[in-house]
Design a protein around this motif. Structure first.
Motif, short mmCIF file in Angstrom:
data_model
loop_
_atom_site.label_atom_id
_atom_site.label_comp_id
_atom_site.label_asym_id
_atom_site.label_seq_id
_atom_site.Cartn_x
_atom_site.Cartn_y
_atom_site.Cartn_z
N ARG A 164 0.84 -1.20 0.00
CA ARG A 164 0.00 0.00 0.00
C ARG A 164 0.87 1.25 0.00
NH1 ARG A 164 -5.07 -0.57 0.32
NH2 ARG A 164 -5.51 1.40 1.38
N LYS A 165 1.89 1.19 -0.82
CA LYS A 165 2.84 2.29 -0.98
C LYS A 165 3.19 2.42 -2.46
CE LYS A 165 3.70 2.92 3.49
NZ LYS A 165 3.07 3.98 4.19
N GLN A 166 3.69 3.59 -2.83
CA GLN A 166 4.05 3.84 -4.23
C GLN A 166 5.49 3.44 -4.57
OE1 GLN A 166 1.95 4.36 -6.45
NE2 GLN A 166 0.41 5.84 -5.87
N TRP A 167 6.31 3.12 -3.57
CA TRP A 167 7.71 2.86 -3.87
C TRP A 167 7.92 1.76 -4.92
CZ3 TRP A 167 9.75 -1.88 -3.17
CH2 TRP A 167 9.20 -2.71 -2.20
N PRO A 168 7.12 0.69 -4.98
CA PRO A 168 7.38 -0.30 -6.03
C PRO A 168 7.18 0.27 -7.44
CG PRO A 168 6.06 -1.27 -4.27
CD PRO A 168 6.08 0.21 -4.04
N VAL A 169 6.22 1.16 -7.60
CA VAL A 169 5.99 1.79 -8.90
C VAL A 169 7.14 2.75 -9.21
CG1 VAL A 169 4.43 3.26 -10.26
CG2 VAL A 169 3.48 1.56 -8.67
N VAL A 170 7.53 3.54 -8.23
CA VAL A 170 8.63 4.49 -8.42
C VAL A 170 9.93 3.75 -8.75
CG1 VAL A 170 10.05 6.24 -7.24
CG2 VAL A 170 7.55 6.25 -6.97
N ASP A 171 10.23 2.70 -7.97
CA ASP A 171 11.46 1.94 -8.22
C ASP A 171 11.39 1.17 -9.54
OD1 ASP A 171 12.43 2.96 -5.87
OD2 ASP A 171 12.39 1.06 -4.77
N GLY A 172 10.22 0.61 -9.86
CA GLY A 172 10.06 -0.10 -11.13
C GLY A 172 10.29 0.84 -12.30
N LYS A 173 9.77 2.05 -12.20
CA LYS A 173 9.96 3.05 -13.25
C LYS A 173 11.45 3.38 -13.40
CE LYS A 173 8.46 7.71 -14.52
NZ LYS A 173 7.63 8.87 -14.14
N LYS A 174 12.15 3.53 -12.29
CA LYS A 174 13.59 3.80 -12.34
C LYS A 174 14.34 2.65 -13.01
CE LYS A 174 13.75 6.65 -8.16
NZ LYS A 174 14.15 6.66 -6.73
N MET A 175 13.97 1.43 -12.67
CA MET A 175 14.63 0.26 -13.27
C MET A 175 14.38 0.19 -14.77
SD MET A 175 14.27 -2.77 -10.46
CE MET A 175 12.93 -2.22 -9.41
N VAL A 176 13.15 0.46 -15.18
CA VAL A 176 12.83 0.45 -16.62
C VAL A 176 13.58 1.58 -17.31
CG1 VAL A 176 10.99 0.80 -18.32
CG2 VAL A 176 10.64 -0.76 -16.39
N ASN A 177 13.65 2.73 -16.68
CA ASN A 177 14.41 3.85 -17.25
C ASN A 177 15.86 3.43 -17.49
OD1 ASN A 177 14.65 6.66 -18.02
ND2 ASN A 177 15.79 6.95 -16.13
N ALA A 178 16.47 2.78 -16.52
CA ALA A 178 17.85 2.34 -16.67
C ALA A 178 17.96 1.23 -17.72
CB ALA A 178 18.39 1.84 -15.32
N LEU A 179 17.01 0.30 -17.71
CA LEU A 179 17.02 -0.80 -18.65
C LEU A 179 16.90 -0.31 -20.09
CD1 LEU A 179 16.99 -3.94 -18.73
CD2 LEU A 179 14.50 -3.80 -18.64
N LEU A 180 16.12 0.72 -20.30
CA LEU A 180 15.93 1.26 -21.66
C LEU A 180 16.98 2.28 -22.04
CD1 LEU A 180 12.03 1.60 -21.73
CD2 LEU A 180 13.45 -0.27 -22.59
N GLY A 181 17.89 2.57 -21.12
CA GLY A 181 19.00 3.47 -21.42
C GLY A 181 18.64 4.91 -21.15
N ALA A 182 19.49 5.57 -20.40
CA ALA A 182 19.22 6.95 -19.97
C ALA A 182 19.19 7.91 -21.13
CB ALA A 182 20.25 7.37 -18.93
N GLY A 183 19.89 7.61 -22.22
CA GLY A 183 19.98 8.55 -23.34
C GLY A 183 18.89 8.41 -24.38
N LYS A 184 17.98 7.46 -24.22
CA LYS A 184 16.96 7.23 -25.26
C LYS A 184 15.81 8.20 -25.14
CE LYS A 184 17.87 2.41 -26.14
NZ LYS A 184 17.36 1.09 -26.18
#
Length: 184
Positions: A164-184
């Motif tokens: 019942r917290k947003q941290w999994p969404v926030v952290d998941g978004k960060k992981m996807v951001n890194a996975l897709l490359g910061a420069g894209k």
């Protein structure tokens, strides 16, 4: 809750949608649906011949509702990475709007038995459509990356409901951001 629709079939579906999502399928009785939808028992069974038929209608209705909002969020931006960031923002907003109730399909899945084969097919189709949708957004990525993003999206949805917290969404978004490359 006062119903907004004058159509009894729609009132039954909207009531069942609210109750199944908030209380669960097995905890919701047909008598409660009938009472809260303010319809006669005969009207209920005219439109839905069983509780299982109402469950299928709920799942299909929820699928359309959920996907229309996801698409609206994602299609407002124009690059695959921004689309995935918008998908995680959508999860964040749905958590806020729906008080961390999580995935209606996984909630129902936890209640299904072998007699709920139709519901299982609808749930599987919903998840496959989500997987395909993400894969379509990320078509330039490898199959492994597309699967990883889908799994992170699903994990963020489940874990945010659990805690019942947003941290999994926030952290998941960060992981996807890194996975897709910061420069894209």
């Amino acid at each position: 809750m006062k119903q907004t629709s004058s159509d009894p079939k729609q009132r039954i579906l909207e009531t069942a949608t609210r109750l199944f999502y908030q209380q669960g399928y097995h905890a919701t009785g047909i008598n409660q649906v009938i009472a809260e939808a303010e319809v006669a028992r005969a009207s209920m069974y005219l439109h839905y011949d069983s509780k299982e038929a109402l469950l299928s209608a709920f799942l299909n209705y929820r699928h359309e509702y959920w996907f229309s909002r996801l698409r609206a969020a994602v299609e407002a931006v124009n690059t695959p990475k921004k689309k995935m960031m918008a998908a995680f923002d959508f999860l964040h907003s749905m958590n806020e709007k729906e008080d961390f109730r999580g995935c209606a399909f996984l909630n129902i899945l936890s209640e299904t038995t072998e007699k709920d084969a139709e519901a299982l097919v609808i749930i599987q189709n919903h998840k496959q459509e989500l997987r395909d949708y993400i894969a379509g957004i990320l078509s330039a990525e490898t199959p492994l990356v597309r699967t990883q993003v889908y799994m992170l999206f699903e994990a963020a949805l489940v874990e945010s409901q659990l805690f019942r917290k947003q941290w999994p969404v926030v952290d998941g978004k960060k992981m996807v951001n890194a996975l897709l490359g910061a420069g894209k």
